[in-house]
Design a protein around this motif. Structure first.
Motif, mmCIF file in Angstrom:
data_model
loop_
_atom_site.group_PDB
_atom_site.id
_atom_site.type_symbol
_atom_site.label_atom_id
_atom_site.label_comp_id
_atom_site.label_asym_id
_atom_site.label_seq_id
_atom_site.Cartn_x
_atom_site.Cartn_y
_atom_site.Cartn_z
ATOM 1 N N GLU A 173 0.827 -1.207 0.000
ATOM 2 C CA GLU A 173 0.000 0.000 0.000
ATOM 3 C C GLU A 173 0.861 1.257 0.000
ATOM 4 N N LEU A 174 1.919 1.245 0.805
ATOM 5 C CA LEU A 174 2.800 2.407 0.881
ATOM 6 C C LEU A 174 3.499 2.655 -0.453
ATOM 7 N N THR A 175 3.970 1.601 -1.086
ATOM 8 C CA THR A 175 4.653 1.748 -2.377
ATOM 9 C C THR A 175 3.699 2.283 -3.437
ATOM 10 N N GLU A 176 2.494 1.764 -3.482
ATOM 11 C CA GLU A 176 1.509 2.230 -4.467
ATOM 12 C C GLU A 176 1.143 3.692 -4.224
ATOM 13 N N LYS A 177 1.116 4.086 -2.976
ATOM 14 C CA LYS A 177 0.750 5.452 -2.616
ATOM 15 C C LYS A 177 1.858 6.447 -2.939
ATOM 16 N N HIS A 178 3.125 6.014 -2.807
ATOM 17 C CA HIS A 178 4.240 6.950 -2.940
ATOM 18 C C HIS A 178 5.038 6.805 -4.228
ATOM 19 N N THR A 179 4.570 5.995 -5.164
ATOM 20 C CA THR A 179 5.252 5.920 -6.458
ATOM 21 C C THR A 179 5.285 7.312 -7.086
ATOM 22 N N PRO A 180 6.412 7.773 -7.686
ATOM 23 C CA PRO A 180 7.622 7.012 -8.013
ATOM 24 C C PRO A 180 8.676 7.009 -6.908
ATOM 25 N N ASN A 181 8.469 7.739 -5.811
ATOM 26 C CA ASN A 181 9.478 7.787 -4.741
ATOM 27 C C ASN A 181 9.316 6.599 -3.795
ATOM 28 N N GLU A 182 9.304 5.407 -4.362
ATOM 29 C CA GLU A 182 9.094 4.214 -3.552
ATOM 30 C C GLU A 182 10.322 3.891 -2.714
ATOM 31 N N ILE A 183 10.063 3.179 -1.616
ATOM 32 C CA ILE A 183 11.140 2.685 -0.758
ATOM 33 C C ILE A 183 11.037 1.167 -0.758
ATOM 34 N N PRO A 184 11.959 0.473 -1.406
ATOM 35 C CA PRO A 184 11.853 -0.983 -1.503
ATOM 36 C C PRO A 184 11.982 -1.667 -0.155
ATOM 37 N N VAL A 185 11.112 -2.643 0.066
ATOM 38 C CA VAL A 185 11.169 -3.462 1.276
ATOM 39 C C VAL A 185 11.416 -4.899 0.846
ATOM 40 N N TYR A 186 12.568 -5.429 1.234
ATOM 41 C CA TYR A 186 12.940 -6.790 0.845
ATOM 42 C C TYR A 186 12.679 -7.763 1.986
ATOM 43 N N GLY A 187 12.111 -8.893 1.627
ATOM 44 C CA GLY A 187 11.963 -9.992 2.568
ATOM 45 C C GLY A 187 13.138 -10.935 2.391
ATOM 46 N N ILE A 188 13.849 -11.215 3.486
ATOM 47 C CA ILE A 188 15.020 -12.085 3.430
ATOM 48 C C ILE A 188 14.668 -13.407 4.119
ATOM 49 N N PRO A 189 14.571 -14.499 3.360
ATOM 50 C CA PRO A 189 14.265 -15.803 3.968
ATOM 51 C C PRO A 189 15.542 -16.536 4.364
ATOM 52 N N ILE A 190 15.755 -16.719 5.649
ATOM 53 C CA ILE A 190 16.965 -17.376 6.136
ATOM 54 C C ILE A 190 16.823 -18.896 6.070
ATOM 55 N N ASN A 191 15.597 -19.370 6.021
ATOM 56 C CA ASN A 191 15.343 -20.788 5.802
ATOM 57 C C ASN A 191 13.960 -20.940 5.177
ATOM 58 N N THR A 192 13.610 -22.143 4.795
ATOM 59 C CA THR A 192 12.345 -22.363 4.094
ATOM 60 C C THR A 192 11.139 -22.244 5.020
ATOM 61 N N ARG A 193 11.380 -22.329 6.337
ATOM 62 C CA ARG A 193 10.321 -22.139 7.330
ATOM 63 C C ARG A 193 10.830 -21.224 8.441
ATOM 64 N N GLU A 194 9.916 -20.455 8.991
ATOM 65 C CA GLU A 194 10.291 -19.521 10.051
ATOM 66 C C GLU A 194 10.844 -20.238 11.271
ATOM 67 N N THR A 195 10.294 -21.418 11.585
ATOM 68 C CA THR A 195 10.759 -22.156 12.758
ATOM 69 C C THR A 195 12.199 -22.636 12.613
ATOM 70 N N LEU A 196 12.713 -22.639 11.370
ATOM 71 C CA LEU A 196 14.058 -23.143 11.114
ATOM 72 C C LEU A 196 15.084 -22.033 10.921
ATOM 73 N N GLY A 197 14.684 -20.795 11.146
ATOM 74 C CA GLY A 197 15.649 -19.699 11.050
ATOM 75 C C GLY A 197 15.025 -18.420 10.539
ATOM 76 N N VAL A 198 15.377 -17.294 11.179
ATOM 77 C CA VAL A 198 14.859 -15.994 10.770
ATOM 78 C C VAL A 198 15.991 -14.990 10.608
ATOM 79 N N LEU A 199 15.657 -13.874 10.003
ATOM 80 C CA LEU A 199 16.591 -12.756 9.868
ATOM 81 C C LEU A 199 16.691 -12.058 11.224
ATOM 82 N N HIS A 200 17.740 -12.384 11.974
ATOM 83 C CA HIS A 200 17.951 -11.742 13.269
ATOM 84 C C HIS A 200 19.116 -10.766 13.198
ATOM 85 N N PHE A 201 19.538 -10.473 11.989
ATOM 86 C CA PHE A 201 20.544 -9.441 11.698
ATOM 87 C C PHE A 201 19.875 -8.099 11.971
#
Length: 457
Positions: free
Chosen positions: A112-140
């Motif tokens: 919603e935020l990206t659609e609202k603020h185009t063209p000044n979008e702020i990319p939000v990346y999802g980083i999958p540390i494992n195939t399931r959340e129970t097996l590892g998350v982005l704790h960086f």
């Protein structure tokens, strides 16, 4: 990882890690969540070149919206400003545990935020540390704003930033140093965002996790072999009056460099070790090192949150949920640990401090070794951190104790809401727990599921 006679090996290991020399005036102890939030907003407002924010999650609430509003304002004022956000892929696409999940997820909000603020979008990346959340998350954790590194174990939402009445206590530091900022910034882009596993969460075409499974496995393999690259900036090299050495560190998976560092720090201690963790479930390898130190006469202090200060705690006045049993598991772990090492408590070598401040919560992590080593980290010092999650931190080596006053002030601030446990019997037994909690824990113990849970906590 090391032999029993490992002190020399530990010194050698630490000495070989990359180091950045920083003046003490460039290291800012921010103290509390409100001050951290003010500092973050001010840095965003004045950013000129780059902003990269990495957190477990960036919540759609008042605090989250305020930070995003500041980011868009900075982008509108300076369109050339590079801004990127990284959060955990899995966490962003579900609701909070124990909360009604009928509302939109954080990922829906990013879109919603990206659609609202185009063209000044702020990319939000999802980083999958494992195939399931129970097996590892982005704790960086952390934020890079120009040449400043803001480091905290906190994510971004109301309670972490003390937006309203309740707060969740963490540690908050800001370090102004270009090589340090560059090392984290380079890692974020080269090792995380550039991976095929990294996906835009602010997109209507988010792939299913199953469709990027092979990329996720490759990312995890790559991260397990990755290190932070430190490139010293010699263009403005001057002799510092109050030098402090900083080592940025990262690790994921069993036997990673970060785990080795933590074990090595404990191994080299000669006087006192202070450990903070919100979830008492120390890895066996770390416990082994600590036991050896206690036998050598080294003093150890552990600061841990009371079960009612745990972010999973559910008051007895509210309906029971299985997730609400976790604080009781942690307390049982602590009681078992204290009972085993009570003789060291009696000798004044082992000190257990419980943190509690009304209905606020405790999320604070870190190590202080003797008078000259301090580890800033979001690492919970538990089996999850040791083998599943992507963790990072900054080791400060203050050989001349230039940071002694700031360090003492930070510890005093943490201690103000703690009470020392004199004896393991002062902690509750299972029979003291609410009926549904007691019933649930006993059922798990009968089928030995409690051991599995401890390996995943």
């Amino acid at each position: 990882m090391f032999s029993n006679n490992s002190q020399d090996e530990s010194y050698q290991f630490i000495s070989k890690l990359p180091k950045i020399t920083i003046d003490k005036s460039s290291i800012n102890f921010l103290g509390d969540p409100k001050r951290y939030k003010e500092f973050l907003l001010n840095e965003i407002q004045n950013a000129k070149v780059r902003i990269a924010i990495v957190a477990l999650y960036f919540e759609n609430d008042e605090a989250g919206n305020e930070i995003f509003t500041a980011l868009y304002s900075a982008k509108q004022k300076n369109p050339a400003l590079d801004i990127v956000i990284c959060v955990d892929w899995h966490r962003a696409q579900r609701g909070r545990i124990g909360i009604n999940n009928l509302n939109k997820t954080n990922a829906d909000w990013y879109l919603e935020l990206t659609e609202k603020h185009t063209p000044n979008e702020i990319p939000v990346y999802g980083i999958p540390i494992n195939t399931r959340e129970t097996l590892g998350v982005l704790h960086f954790k952390g934020a890079i704003i120009d040449d400043t590194t803001l480091f905290t174990g906190a994510s971004i939402n109301n309670v972490y930033l003390h937006q309203e009445e309740k707060y969740r206590l963490d540690r908050y530091h800001a370090i102004y140093n270009k090589p340090l900022a560059n090392s984290f910034y380079q890692f974020i882009f080269e090792k995380m965002i550039n991976s095929k596993a990294a996906q835009r969460l602010d997109s209507a075409q988010r792939p299913k996790t199953s469709s990027i499974k092979k990329y996720i496995k490759q990312l995890r393999r790559d991260l397990s072999q990755s290190h932070l690259t430190v490139i010293e900036d010699h263009s403005h090299h001057v002799k510092l009056d109050f030098p402090v050495e900083a080592t940025p560190i990262v690790g994921v998976g069993a036997k990673n460099t970060f785990n080795q560092l933590i074990e090595s720090l404990v191994a080299i201690s000669k006087k006192k070790i202070i450990i903070c963790t919100p979830y008492f479930n120390l890895p066996p390898a770390l416990l082994k090192k600590m036991r050896k130190k206690l036998k050598e006469g080294i003093e150890i202090e552990i600061i841990v949150g009371d079960k009612t200060a745990n972010d999973f705690y559910i008051p007895v006045t509210e309906p029971f949920k299985a997730i609400g049993s976790l604080p009781y598991f942690y307390e049982l772990n602590l009681k078992k640990f204290m009972k085993k090492y009570q003789k060291f408590c009696d000798k004044g070598l082992l000190h257990i401090h419980l943190w509690k401040d009304n209905d606020h919560t405790f999320h604070l992590k870190g190590l202080w070794i003797d008078d000259n080593w301090m580890l800033l980290t979001g690492n919970n010092l538990n089996p999850r951190a040791w083998s599943l999650d992507l963790e990072n931190g900054i080791l400060l080596h203050d050989e001349n104790q230039y940071l002694a006053v700031s360090k003492a002030a930070e510890l005093e601030y943490i201690h103000q809401h703690t009470n020392r446990l004199e004896h393991f019997s002062h902690l509750d037994e299972i029979d003291d727990y609410p009926y549904k909690v007691k019933k649930f824990i006993r059922r798990l113990k009968r089928v030995k599921m409690d051991k599995l849970i401890n390996r995943l906590l």
